[in-house]
Design a protein around this motif. Structure first.
Motif, PDB file in Angstrom:
ATOM      1  N   UNK A  12      31.830   7.834  24.140  1.00 36.98           N
ATOM      2  CA  UNK A  12      31.755   8.708  22.965  1.00 36.98           C
ATOM      3  C   UNK A  12      32.932   8.470  22.024  1.00 36.98           C
ATOM      4  N   UNK A  13      34.091   8.203  22.583  1.00 40.43           N
ATOM      5  CA  UNK A  13      35.284   7.980  21.765  1.00 40.43           C
ATOM      6  C   UNK A  13      35.136   6.763  20.859  1.00 40.43           C
ATOM      7  N   UNK A  14      34.463   5.729  21.344  1.00 44.10           N
ATOM      8  CA  UNK A  14      34.365   4.501  20.555  1.00 44.10           C
ATOM      9  C   UNK A  14      33.021   4.337  19.838  1.00 44.10           C
ATOM     10  N   UNK A  15      32.097   5.262  20.029  1.00 42.40           N
ATOM     11  CA  UNK A  15      30.795   5.159  19.346  1.00 42.40           C
ATOM     12  C   UNK A  15      30.976   5.077  17.836  1.00 42.40           C
ATOM     13  N   UNK A  16      31.919   5.817  17.310  1.00 42.88           N
ATOM     14  CA  UNK A  16      32.192   5.796  15.866  1.00 42.88           C
ATOM     15  C   UNK A  16      32.619   4.409  15.403  1.00 42.88           C
ATOM     16  N   UNK A  17      33.457   3.734  16.185  1.00 36.47           N
ATOM     17  CA  UNK A  17      33.905   2.393  15.809  1.00 36.47           C
ATOM     18  C   UNK A  17      32.735   1.418  15.811  1.00 36.47           C
ATOM     19  N   UNK A  61      35.880  -1.262  25.020  1.00 38.48           N
ATOM     20  CA  UNK A  61      36.233   0.061  25.559  1.00 38.48           C
ATOM     21  C   UNK A  61      35.002   0.713  26.195  1.00 38.48           C
ATOM     22  N   UNK A  62      33.860   0.626  25.537  1.00 41.88           N
ATOM     23  CA  UNK A  62      32.650   1.271  26.045  1.00 41.88           C
ATOM     24  C   UNK A  62      32.262   0.759  27.429  1.00 41.88           C
ATOM     25  N   UNK A  63      32.337  -0.551  27.631  1.00 38.42           N
ATOM     26  CA  UNK A  63      31.968  -1.100  28.937  1.00 38.42           C
ATOM     27  C   UNK A  63      33.120  -1.044  29.932  1.00 38.42           C
ATOM     28  N   UNK A  64      34.313  -0.811  29.431  1.00 37.97           N
ATOM     29  CA  UNK A  64      35.463  -0.673  30.319  1.00 37.97           C
ATOM     30  C   UNK A  64      36.075  -1.985  30.744  1.00 37.97           C
TER      31      UNK A  64
END
Length: 129
Positions: A12-17, A61-64
């Motif tokens: 969720x934190x990086x969805x905007x990016x 970031x999303x996939x870690x």
């Protein structure tokens, strides 16, 4: 349970990016126009580069994977973008209010990214830490 919450929060934190970067890659004219108005060299190239950075780092970031490096890079990107686009202290009226809100939201995003740097990717990630 908390590992799943952490993973969803990371995404969720990086969805905007990811969304913003994809929009820049589809149509860079908005950012390119803003950069050109500020006499930035090669504005279209930098608009595409910003889109690639947002999508690429956001996906990392999303996939870690390499989360600390990607989060640090997104912090640097967000600082530059905030100073270029949301200098509300030089504005008046509705533009000032809108950009002030964007400035403080970006600061909150930076805080979330700093927490990822401190904690790592979490259990549900490619890095699995």
């Amino acid at each position: 349970m908390w590992n799943l919450v952490f993973a969803v929060g990371r995404v969720a934190l990086v969805a905007l990016f990811i969304k913003s970067g994809a929009e820049k890659l589809i149509d860079p004219s908005g950012l390119a126009g803003m950069l050109a108005a500020k006499a930035f060299p090669m504005p279209k190239l930098f608009a595409y580069a910003a889109g690639i950075a947002e999508v690429g780092l956001g996906i990392l970031v999303a996939v870690g994977w390499q989360v600390r490096i990607a989060a640090f890079s997104l912090i640097a990107f967000t600082i530059v973008a905030t100073l270029l686009a949301h200098g509300y202290w030089d504005m008046t009226g509705p533009a000032r209010r809108t950009n002030e809100a964007a400035f403080w939201k970006n600061l909150a995003i930076i805080g979330g990214l700093m927490m990822l740097i401190a904690s790592g990717a979490g259990r549900f990630s490619v890095d699995r830490r």
